[in-house]
Design a protein around this motif. Sequence first.
Motif, PDB file in Angstrom:
ATOM      1  N   CYS A   1      -6.355  -1.019   2.396  1.00  0.00           N
ATOM      2  CA  CYS A   1      -5.389  -0.256   3.179  1.00  0.00           C
ATOM      3  C   CYS A   1      -6.129   0.915   3.832  1.00  0.00           C
ATOM      4  O   CYS A   1      -7.036   1.495   3.221  1.00  0.00           O
ATOM      5  CB  CYS A   1      -4.307   0.242   2.229  1.00  0.00           C
ATOM      6  SG  CYS A   1      -3.006   1.194   2.992  1.00  0.00           S
TER       7      CYS A   1
ATOM      8  N   TRP B   1      -4.340  -2.771   7.636  1.00  0.00           N
ATOM      9  CA  TRP B   1      -5.004  -3.551   6.600  1.00  0.00           C
ATOM     10  C   TRP B   1      -6.307  -4.091   7.165  1.00  0.00           C
ATOM     11  O   TRP B   1      -6.336  -4.619   8.284  1.00  0.00           O
ATOM     12  CB  TRP B   1      -4.133  -4.723   6.155  1.00  0.00           C
ATOM     13  CG  TRP B   1      -2.943  -4.324   5.357  1.00  0.00           C
ATOM     14  CD1 TRP B   1      -1.671  -4.123   5.801  1.00  0.00           C
ATOM     15  CD2 TRP B   1      -2.907  -4.079   3.946  1.00  0.00           C
ATOM     16  NE1 TRP B   1      -0.851  -3.774   4.764  1.00  0.00           N
ATOM     17  CE2 TRP B   1      -1.589  -3.741   3.605  1.00  0.00           C
ATOM     18  CE3 TRP B   1      -3.869  -4.126   2.925  1.00  0.00           C
ATOM     19  CZ2 TRP B   1      -1.193  -3.437   2.296  1.00  0.00           C
ATOM     20  CZ3 TRP B   1      -3.480  -3.823   1.631  1.00  0.00           C
ATOM     21  CH2 TRP B   1      -2.168  -3.483   1.328  1.00  0.00           C
TER      22      TRP B   1
ATOM     23  N   CYS C   1       0.859  -1.182   0.000  1.00  0.00           N
ATOM     24  CA  CYS C   1       0.000   0.000   0.000  1.00  0.00           C
ATOM     25  C   CYS C   1       0.896   1.233   0.000  1.00  0.00           C
ATOM     26  O   CYS C   1       1.605   1.487   0.990  1.00  0.00           O
ATOM     27  CB  CYS C   1      -0.916   0.013   1.210  1.00  0.00           C
ATOM     28  SG  CYS C   1      -1.850   1.556   1.415  1.00  0.00           S
TER      29      CYS C   1
END
Length: 111
Positions: free
Chosen positions: A91, A32, A22
């Motif tokens: 993310c 996450w 990410c």
Amino acid sequence: QVQLVESGGGLVQPGGSLRLSCVASSIRAQAWYRQAPGKERELVAAIGSGGGAVYADSVKGRFTISRDNAKNTIYLQMNSLKPEDTAVYYCNGVSLGGNYWGQGTQVTVSS
């Protein structure tokens, strides 16, 4: 402009591995999450500015979250994947301006 861009998802067999990335712009990515069909979004792993991490019980010992500050990127190394890990992985980052999400990356664990 705040931006979180995930990559690294795909199709993998049970027992396999994937690494998600990410890249963040104008914000610090910190966690996450994942959302499986018909289920609520859930926290998978989060990492603090000092590098300390927390994990969902379901992924402890299999997943590792890490950060590269120079690249403003966080990673999620996923090992020993199971079919129940199948989900869209997002993310997340938080700033004074609010709570921000990437577009998500699909992870499918299937034989």
